[in-house]
Design a protein around this motif. Sequence first.
Motif, short mmCIF file in Angstrom:
data_model
loop_
_atom_site.label_atom_id
_atom_site.label_comp_id
_atom_site.label_asym_id
_atom_site.label_seq_id
_atom_site.Cartn_x
_atom_site.Cartn_y
_atom_site.Cartn_z
N ARG A 32 0.86 -1.19 0.00
CA ARG A 32 0.00 0.00 0.00
C ARG A 32 0.88 1.23 0.00
NH1 ARG A 32 -5.50 0.91 -0.31
NH2 ARG A 32 -6.07 2.74 0.87
N THR A 33 0.57 2.24 -0.78
CA THR A 33 1.38 3.45 -0.84
C THR A 33 0.66 4.67 -0.28
OG1 THR A 33 0.62 3.89 -3.08
CG2 THR A 33 2.67 2.66 -2.85
N THR A 34 -0.44 4.45 0.42
CA THR A 34 -1.15 5.57 1.04
C THR A 34 -1.08 5.44 2.55
OG1 THR A 34 -3.26 4.40 0.99
CG2 THR A 34 -2.75 5.80 -0.90
N ALA A 35 -1.50 6.47 3.25
CA ALA A 35 -1.34 6.53 4.70
C ALA A 35 -2.37 5.71 5.47
CB ALA A 35 -1.41 7.99 5.15
N THR A 36 -3.17 4.91 4.80
CA THR A 36 -4.11 4.06 5.52
C THR A 36 -3.50 2.68 5.75
OG1 THR A 36 -5.12 3.36 3.44
CG2 THR A 36 -6.11 5.25 4.55
N SER A 37 -4.09 1.92 6.63
CA SER A 37 -3.59 0.59 6.96
C SER A 37 -3.58 -0.33 5.73
CB SER A 37 -4.48 -0.02 8.04
OG SER A 37 -4.13 -1.35 8.30
N ALA A 38 -2.60 -1.22 5.69
CA ALA A 38 -2.51 -2.16 4.57
C ALA A 38 -3.44 -3.35 4.73
CB ALA A 38 -1.07 -2.65 4.41
N GLY A 39 -4.04 -3.51 5.89
CA GLY A 39 -4.93 -4.65 6.08
C GLY A 39 -5.90 -4.43 7.23
N LEU A 40 -6.97 -5.16 7.17
CA LEU A 40 -7.97 -5.12 8.23
C LEU A 40 -8.55 -6.51 8.37
CD1 LEU A 40 -9.96 -3.65 10.18
CD2 LEU A 40 -11.44 -3.30 8.20
N PHE A 41 -8.58 -7.01 9.59
CA PHE A 41 -9.22 -8.28 9.90
C PHE A 41 -10.34 -7.97 10.88
CE2 PHE A 41 -4.87 -9.16 8.82
CZ PHE A 41 -4.96 -10.27 7.99
N GLU A 42 -11.54 -8.38 10.56
CA GLU A 42 -12.69 -8.06 11.41
C GLU A 42 -13.48 -9.32 11.67
OE1 GLU A 42 -16.57 -5.08 11.32
OE2 GLU A 42 -14.88 -4.73 9.98
N ASN A 43 -13.85 -9.52 12.92
CA ASN A 43 -14.64 -10.67 13.34
C ASN A 43 -15.89 -10.13 14.02
OD1 ASN A 43 -15.61 -13.08 14.27
ND2 ASN A 43 -13.76 -13.71 15.31
N ALA A 44 -17.01 -10.11 13.32
CA ALA A 44 -18.26 -9.54 13.84
C ALA A 44 -19.16 -10.65 14.35
CB ALA A 44 -18.96 -8.74 12.74
N ILE A 45 -19.23 -10.78 15.67
CA ILE A 45 -20.05 -11.80 16.31
C ILE A 45 -20.97 -11.10 17.31
CG2 ILE A 45 -20.02 -13.84 17.79
CD1 ILE A 45 -17.29 -14.50 16.60
N ALA A 46 -22.20 -11.48 17.36
CA ALA A 46 -23.18 -10.81 18.21
C ALA A 46 -23.16 -11.34 19.64
CB ALA A 46 -24.57 -10.98 17.61
N ASP A 47 -22.00 -11.27 20.29
CA ASP A 47 -21.93 -11.56 21.72
C ASP A 47 -20.79 -10.74 22.33
OD1 ASP A 47 -19.48 -12.89 21.38
OD2 ASP A 47 -20.38 -14.87 21.39
N ASN A 48 -20.65 -10.79 23.63
CA ASN A 48 -19.64 -9.99 24.32
C ASN A 48 -18.42 -10.79 24.74
OD1 ASN A 48 -21.06 -7.54 24.20
ND2 ASN A 48 -22.35 -8.18 25.90
N SER A 49 -18.20 -11.96 24.18
CA SER A 49 -17.05 -12.77 24.55
C SER A 49 -15.81 -12.36 23.74
CB SER A 49 -17.35 -14.25 24.30
OG SER A 49 -17.55 -14.48 22.92
N ALA A 50 -14.65 -12.69 24.27
CA ALA A 50 -13.39 -12.46 23.55
C ALA A 50 -13.28 -13.50 22.44
CB ALA A 50 -12.21 -12.56 24.49
N GLN A 51 -12.92 -13.06 21.25
CA GLN A 51 -12.81 -13.95 20.09
C GLN A 51 -11.46 -13.76 19.41
OE1 GLN A 51 -15.15 -16.19 19.05
NE2 GLN A 51 -16.48 -15.63 20.74
N ASN A 52 -10.92 -14.82 18.84
CA ASN A 52 -9.72 -14.68 18.01
C ASN A 52 -10.06 -13.89 16.77
OD1 ASN A 52 -8.25 -16.24 19.75
ND2 ASN A 52 -8.39 -18.10 18.53
N VAL A 53 -9.22 -12.93 16.43
CA VAL A 53 -9.38 -12.18 15.20
C VAL A 53 -8.30 -12.61 14.21
CG1 VAL A 53 -9.39 -9.89 14.16
CG2 VAL A 53 -10.46 -10.25 16.38
N ILE A 54 -7.10 -12.82 14.72
CA ILE A 54 -6.00 -13.32 13.89
C ILE A 54 -5.36 -14.48 14.62
CG2 ILE A 54 -3.73 -12.78 12.90
CD1 ILE A 54 -4.63 -9.88 12.73
N THR A 55 -5.10 -15.56 13.93
CA THR A 55 -4.40 -16.70 14.51
C THR A 55 -3.12 -16.94 13.72
OG1 THR A 55 -6.47 -17.73 15.19
CG2 THR A 55 -4.55 -19.18 15.00
#
Length: 168
Positions: A32-55
């Motif tokens: 990426r050559t712009t000032a934004t992040s080169a990647g995004l990992f998102e895990n959208a789950i409808a609860d309040n527990s801790a979840q792995n986003v990246i393994t």
Amino acid sequence: SGSAFAERVRITRAGNLGIGITSPERPLHVYRTTATSAGLFENAIADNSAQNVITARRTRSDTTAPSAGFGGQIEIVLEGFTDGTNVTTGAVGSNWENNQTNDTTDRDGSLQFSTILNNSFGEKMRITSAGNVGISDTSPDALLEVSASGGATDLLMLSSNDTTDGDR
């Protein structure tokens, strides 16, 4: 409709996938050559527990059981100079504290933090499976163990800029 198409993704003969780059160096290379992040990992789950986003998984390519010290790390690599050199400046890693002798026990792992100082890369802090923290000590025997290294004379310094209570 007459507009030129620009290449955005490439898969090489070696099977490397490049996004934003035509010659990917790894199985996945995002450029990426712009000032934004080169990647995004998102895990959208409808609860309040801790979840792995990246393994991040480290495995062996044979059937030998992993020994103490077997592990993996995530590195931060920065451009070192305008000549294009890249230098690992920081890493967070984890490894087994003892040999893996079976599939149900001996599951003790530590977490290590490494940085570079004077062009020398090495571990600076470790948290053991027992919760002991070692600073400049890779096998702490207490909840917090600080070892002087490199000529350091001060092991701990506490200071405050707050002068309102009169205590210094």
